[in-house]
Enzyme design. Structure first.
Site, PDB file in Angstrom:
ATOM      1  N   LYS A   1       0.855  -1.182   0.000  1.00 48.40           N
ATOM      2  CA  LYS A   1       0.000   0.000   0.000  1.00 48.40           C
ATOM      3  C   LYS A   1       0.893   1.235   0.000  1.00 48.40           C
ATOM      4  O   LYS A   1       1.733   1.401   0.883  1.00 48.40           O
ATOM      5  CB  LYS A   1      -0.910  -0.013   1.226  1.00 48.40           C
ATOM      6  CG  LYS A   1      -1.723   1.271   1.363  1.00 48.40           C
ATOM      7  CD  LYS A   1      -2.772   1.166   2.442  1.00 48.40           C
ATOM      8  CE  LYS A   1      -3.493   2.475   2.631  1.00 48.40           C
ATOM      9  NZ  LYS A   1      -4.535   2.400   3.659  1.00 48.40           N
TER      10      LYS A   1
ATOM     11  N   LYS B   1      -2.247  -1.435  -3.787  1.00 50.50           N
ATOM     12  CA  LYS B   1      -3.112  -0.269  -3.697  1.00 50.50           C
ATOM     13  C   LYS B   1      -2.291   1.001  -3.790  1.00 50.50           C
ATOM     14  O   LYS B   1      -1.269   1.081  -3.127  1.00 50.50           O
ATOM     15  CB  LYS B   1      -3.842  -0.340  -2.355  1.00 50.50           C
ATOM     16  CG  LYS B   1      -4.677   0.872  -2.038  1.00 50.50           C
ATOM     17  CD  LYS B   1      -5.289   0.724  -0.678  1.00 50.50           C
ATOM     18  CE  LYS B   1      -6.022   1.997  -0.321  1.00 50.50           C
ATOM     19  NZ  LYS B   1      -6.507   1.984   1.028  1.00 50.50           N
TER      20      LYS B   1
ATOM     21  N   GLU C   1       7.454  -6.720   0.927  1.00 49.40           N
ATOM     22  CA  GLU C   1       6.275  -6.538   1.788  1.00 49.40           C
ATOM     23  C   GLU C   1       5.308  -7.711   1.620  1.00 49.40           C
ATOM     24  O   GLU C   1       4.765  -8.230   2.589  1.00 49.40           O
ATOM     25  CB  GLU C   1       5.545  -5.232   1.426  1.00 49.40           C
ATOM     26  CG  GLU C   1       6.192  -3.962   1.970  1.00 49.40           C
ATOM     27  CD  GLU C   1       5.947  -3.781   3.469  1.00 49.40           C
ATOM     28  OE1 GLU C   1       5.269  -4.631   4.075  1.00 49.40           O
ATOM     29  OE2 GLU C   1       6.449  -2.789   4.026  1.00 49.40           O
TER      30      GLU C   1
ATOM     31  N   SER D   1     -10.404   5.609  -4.189  1.00 49.68           N
ATOM     32  CA  SER D   1     -11.369   6.706  -4.277  1.00 49.68           C
ATOM     33  C   SER D   1     -10.956   7.786  -5.274  1.00 49.68           C
ATOM     34  O   SER D   1     -11.789   8.293  -6.021  1.00 49.68           O
ATOM     35  CB  SER D   1     -11.571   7.312  -2.887  1.00 49.68           C
ATOM     36  OG  SER D   1     -10.347   7.788  -2.361  1.00 49.68           O
TER      37      SER D   1
HETATM   38  C1  PBG Z   1      -7.260   3.520   5.904  1.00 50.26           C
HETATM   39  C2  PBG Z   1      -7.577   3.293   4.488  1.00 50.26           C
HETATM   40  C3  PBG Z   1      -7.425   4.213   3.444  1.00 50.26           C
HETATM   41  C4  PBG Z   1      -7.990   3.618   2.324  1.00 50.26           C
HETATM   42  C5  PBG Z   1      -8.425   2.341   2.694  1.00 50.26           C
HETATM   43  N1  PBG Z   1      -8.151   2.148   4.039  1.00 50.26           N
HETATM   44  C6  PBG Z   1      -6.897   5.590   3.435  1.00 50.26           C
HETATM   45  C7  PBG Z   1      -5.558   5.868   3.938  1.00 50.26           C
HETATM   46  O1  PBG Z   1      -4.705   4.982   4.087  1.00 50.26           O
HETATM   47  O2  PBG Z   1      -5.317   7.033   4.241  1.00 50.26           O
HETATM   48  C8  PBG Z   1      -8.095   4.278   0.989  1.00 50.26           C
HETATM   49  C9  PBG Z   1      -9.195   3.809   0.098  1.00 50.26           C
HETATM   50  C10 PBG Z   1      -9.519   4.726  -1.017  1.00 50.26           C
HETATM   51  O3  PBG Z   1      -8.923   5.793  -1.227  1.00 50.26           O
HETATM   52  O4  PBG Z   1     -10.445   4.359  -1.751  1.00 50.26           O
HETATM   53  N2  PBG Z   1      -6.199   2.840   6.465  1.00 50.26           N
END
Ligand code: PBG
Length: 328
Positions: free
Chosen positions: A197, A250, A235, A276
């Site tokens: 991530k 992600k 990872e 998102s």
């Molecule tokens: C929180 C989390 C996030 C997302 C999923 N879980 C945001 C972040 O890490 O700040 C992002 C999902 C998206 O942007 O659709 N740990």
């Protein structure tokens, strides 16, 4: 093989032959539908930076779940928006058996026993600092955060979650969670790890949705540097060794090379999170009439499968599944 004996366009002549030689396929069961759940009653409010995507109170969720199931979606990924006054630096509310997440899990598993329920495990929606772990002297401390996340995962398992999805990027948290779940008899509760991530600006709209933006600094000391791919392999390897059932990359489209590298290297299912900001970009361009929403959506989702993803968490889950159903 050479032109003119070989003409590659022969295999693109009409829809029948194109569909016969197609290499990547989307199915409704590939999609994981994220859901944003809020306190209150009668709430269904649109997230301003995510057009056509809503936050629901529990009593309003049934209609949406009916539609998802009807469209052939098999799994949901739960996120909750936590009232400001319940946030602290310990994750107290995250462990509350009567918390919104725990109530949501129980409700969904009762009403929709066949729906596979996955839950976000990270402290940011619960944190007065908006960080994924516990903050001490301006730092997000690792091992203590992992302990709290393991307890949080256990509380989701107790409420009936099928799979927990740690999105925090602490070192060793998959092992800590696996151990905790096993110790309390939840050896059948799965873990989908957000393994690679990245510290991405594409999460902006999500943080609006949950009001979970970091209060100070950024997440670069735990989420990955967008420049790295070898590190993504490490990872992912660590998470598999620690017990992850599904791994994840992600964000999505900007990281297709990472999806490819991870899926080539490992023999576990790979998911990708079409985040998102990616959703927001496409919606915004479609609203302006600059892109055809449906076509770009299906093209983007297909690209994930081509790159090697097995599962796709996407805000387009329902729309895409419906399109696939109409085709068959
Ligand atoms: C929180 C989390 C996030 C997302 C999923 N879980 C945001 C972040 O890490 O700040 C992002 C999902 C998206 O942007 O659709 N740990």
């Amino acid at each position: 093989m050479r032109f003119p004996d070989s003409r590659l366009r022969r295999r693109r002549k009409n829809d029948a032959i194109r569909s016969m030689v197609r290499e990547s396929h989307l199915r409704p069961e590939d999609f994981i539908a994220p859901l944003f759940i809020v306190e209150g009653e009668g709430v269904k409010n649109e997230i301003p930076s995510m057009p056509d995507y809503f936050r629901y109170s529990l009593d309003m969720l049934k209609a949406e779940l009916d539609e998802l199931v009807e469209a052939g979606i098999r799994s949901v990924l739960l996120f909750v928006k936590v009232p400001e006054e319940l946030k602290d630096n310990k994750g107290t509310e995250a462990l509350n058996e009567e918390g919104l997440m725990q109530r949501s899990i129980r409700y969904i598993k009762k009403e929709f026993p066949d729906l596979y329920v996955m839950t976000d495990v990270a402290l940011d929606p619960y944190s007065s600092y908006g960080h994924d772990g516990i903050v001490k002297d301006g730092e997000i401390v690792n091992d203590l955060s992992s302990q709290v996340l393991a307890a949080m995962a256990l509380s989701h398992a107790r409420a009936g979650a099928d799979m927990v999805a740690p999105s925090d990027m602490m070192d060793g948290r998959i092992g800590a969670i696996r151990k905790e779940l096993d110790q309390y008899g939840y050896e059948n509760t799965g873990i989908m790890s957000y393994s690679a991530k990245y510290a991405s600006a594409y999460y902006g709209p999500f943080r609006d949705a949950l009001d979970s933006a970091p209060g100070f600094g950024d997440k670069k000391a735990y989420q990955m540097d967008p420049a790295n791919v070898k590190e993504a392999i490490l990872e992912t390897q660590f998470d598999i060794d620690e017990g992850a059932d599904i791994v994840m990359v992600k964000p999505g489209l900007p990281y297709l090379d990472v999806v490819r590298a991870v899926s080539r290297k490992f023999d576990v299912p790979v998911s990708v999170y079409h985040v998102s900001g990616e959703y927001a970009m496409l919606k915004a361009a479609a609203e302006k009439g600059w892109l055809n929403e449906e076509e770009v959506m299906m093209e983007s989702l297909t690209a994930f499968k081509r790159a090697g993803a097995d599962l796709i968490a996407t805000y387009f889950a329902k729309d895409a599944a419906r399109i696939l159903n109409n085709r068959s």
